[in-house]
Design a protein around this motif. Structure first.
Motif, short mmCIF file in Angstrom:
data_model
loop_
_atom_site.label_atom_id
_atom_site.label_comp_id
_atom_site.label_asym_id
_atom_site.label_seq_id
_atom_site.Cartn_x
_atom_site.Cartn_y
_atom_site.Cartn_z
N VAL A 408 0.74 -1.20 -0.31
CA VAL A 408 -0.27 0.01 0.18
C VAL A 408 0.98 0.92 0.08
O VAL A 408 0.96 2.94 -1.31
N SER A 409 1.80 1.07 0.79
CA SER A 409 3.04 2.30 0.65
C SER A 409 3.75 2.92 -0.58
O SER A 409 3.74 4.19 -0.84
N LEU A 410 4.41 1.38 -0.70
CA LEU A 410 4.53 1.70 -2.52
C LEU A 410 3.65 2.03 -3.83
O LEU A 410 4.22 2.26 -4.67
N GLY A 411 2.27 2.39 -3.27
CA GLY A 411 1.42 2.23 -4.41
C GLY A 411 1.20 1.54 -5.03
O GLY A 411 0.46 1.36 -6.57
N ILE A 412 1.50 0.23 -4.94
CA ILE A 412 1.95 -1.40 -5.92
C ILE A 412 0.00 -1.51 -5.36
O ILE A 412 0.25 -1.74 -6.92
#
Length: 516
Positions: A408-412
């Motif tokens: 989630v934090s990496l925008g994946i």
């Protein structure tokens, strides 16, 4: 004979002769005196003295004979070749580990092949032979070199490239060396065609098993020759670079090429290990019309070969056995790793569609990764078991949630949705509804999570220097390639979308990537 022993021998002989003369004189006097009163007693005393003297001489001769034989035996024992103990023990430990690891391999053919190679290494260790392998291009004159070394014809000479189809081995005995030397003539490298490639592969395998490598060239090193020579040196192969066919060059050109060769291999082959020879010199037509056949000139190689084998033979045997056992251990671990990877990928394949089914059946307004945490936790536990790690459900959930938060934090998550929406629109004629997109996306994200966990367990439960972030990003990049996305979408249509289309229609809230 040592001076001390010679002096002892001279003194001993002189003493014995002196005693003999003294005894003869004394016995004669004693015998004369006793004989007047008791002839029988005189004869008995004479006999005892003669026996005593004989025993003394026998003891002296026996001592020197036994001493000499023991010296010879000790010298013979000192010449008996012994591989350095520490390397032998290391090789034996490696082979023992291989035997234990091989039991984990399920492929019967692969398991038997590894066991066979293990037994071959053990056999080499017990025989203690020195394996010299002749390696190079087909036109460099390898077979001619072997012929010259053996002192008799052992193969075809002057034949076209490719005549040596498999490794041919000949036995050679070198004065001053107890070990038997095996010289193997290999197929040539850099031959054209499928057969040439197969022969080159065989030649390279034989080269890696050699104690000593004779790399034969007939000119300056080409790049295609330099690379295999350098790679063999990197794995620890002791090599002698042989410049053959020197009879075809003028003396000045020969020295120039020799200097270039020594310069090119500087750093991994010593100057003295680059030698020039003429294994099969060409006949020369003289001015009077007669044909003159020059003699072979391989003495520089024979002298260097003898010097290397005598000085380094034991170390070469030990190093090669250790290297072979290490390579076999690496191959065994690679087989086990590949087997585990295949098993783990089947687990990921299964759980990605389980995850898709769970989300597609119970769609949420927002793709909540927490909803699939239990599924992913069970996947983590099963992957861990394959790699020998027993995890409980609590630890499985902890790892699954940690990885989900990272995605989630990496925008994946958003990137996966946008990627799959576009791919589905291009491959499905009808509009794909929200729960179908959610199910396919859940499968895709579970796949990335599973692939990431495989790397985690392969590295002994360590994410590596780049941490979990680098592993997840790398897996996302690997799994977004066009060829994979096309195959994944086609399978997703069959497993997720078509089953949903066959269900009765239900009113749904519109969804778009911006709502997730």
């Amino acid at each position: 004979m040592p001076l001390s022993r010679l002096l002892t021998l001279i003194i001993g002989i002189s003493l014995i002769l002196g005693l003999i003369l003294w005894l003869i004189y004394s016995l004669n006097s004693l015998y004369t005196q006793i004989a007047w009163t008791s002839p029988l007693l005189a004869n008995i005393l004479l006999g005892l003295l003669i026996i005593l003297l004989g025993l003394l001489i026998f003891a002296f001769i026996y001592y020197f004979g036994l001493f000499g034989r023991s010296k010879q035996k000790s010298r013979r024992r000192s010449r008996t070749p012994k591989v350095p103990v520490e390397k032998t023990e290391a090789a034996q430990e490696n082979l023992k580990a291989v035997h234990q690891q091989v039991t984990q391999i399920q492929d019967e053919v692969a398991r038997q092949e590894l066991l066979l190679r293990s037994r071959e290494i053990e056999s080499i260790l017990s025989r203690g032979e020195l394996q010299v392998v002749v390696f190079g291009t087909g036109s460099a004159g390898k077979t001619s070199l072997v012929n010259a070394l053996m002192g008799r014809m052992v193969g075809k000479v002057g034949a076209p490239m490719g005549t040596t189809g498999e490794g041919e081995t000949y036995s050679l005995k070198l004065k001053g060396l107890e070990r038997r030397i095996l010289i193997t003539d290999t197929p040539g490298i850099l031959e054209a065609g499928v057969v040439g490639t197969q022969r080159e592969q065989l030649a390279r395998e034989l080269a890696t098993e050699a104690n000593l490598l004779l790399f034969v060239v007939d000119n300056d090193l080409r790049q295609s020759e330099y690379e295999p020579l350098r790679r063999l040196a990197e794995i620890g192969k002791r090599s002698i670079l042989v410049f053959n066919k020197t009879d075809l060059y003028a003396e000045e050109d020969k020295e120039t090429i020799l200097a270039r060769l020594r310069q090119r291999v500087k750093g991994f082959i010593a100057v003295e290990d680059v030698v020039a020879i003429a294994a099969n010199p060409q006949p020369v037509k003289l001015e009077n019309g007669e044909i003159f056949q020059p003699e072979t000139d391989v003495m520089p190689l024979i002298r260097r070969l003898a010097a290397v084998l005598r000085a380094e033979g034991e170390e070469l045997v030990a190093d090669n056995i250790l290297l072979q056992s290490q390579r076999l251990g690496e191959e065994t671990r690679r087989q086990i790793d590949n087997q585990r990877r295949r098993q783990a990928e089947k687990v990921v394949e299964r759980f990605q569609w389980i995850s898709a089914g769970v989300v597609a059946v119970t769609p949420l307004p927002v793709l909540d990764l927490l909803a699939t945490a239990a599924v992913n936790a069970q996947m983590v536990i099963e992957i861990g078991k394959i790699y020998g790690c027993d995890l409980n459900m609590e630890r499985g959930k902890e790892l699954a949630l940690s990885l989900a938060k990272t995605m989630v934090s990496l925008g994946i998550v958003r990137g996966a949705i946008e990627l799959l929406v576009t791919a589905l629109e291009l491959n499905v004629a009808t509009l794909v509804v929200g729960k179908a997109i959610q199910g396919v996306t859940a499968a895709y994200l579970t796949r990335i999570a599973g692939k990431s966990f495989i790397e985690y367990f392969r590295n002994d439960q360590d994410w590596g220097d780049g941490g979990i972030t680098e592993v997840v990003q790398r897996q996302f990049q690997l799994n977004r390639r066009d060829e994979f996305i096309k195959a994944f979408v086609q399978e997703a249509i069959a497993r997720v979308i078509k089953p949903l289309e066959s269900q009765p229609a239900e009113p749904e809230e519109p969804n778009s990537p911006n709502d997730w």
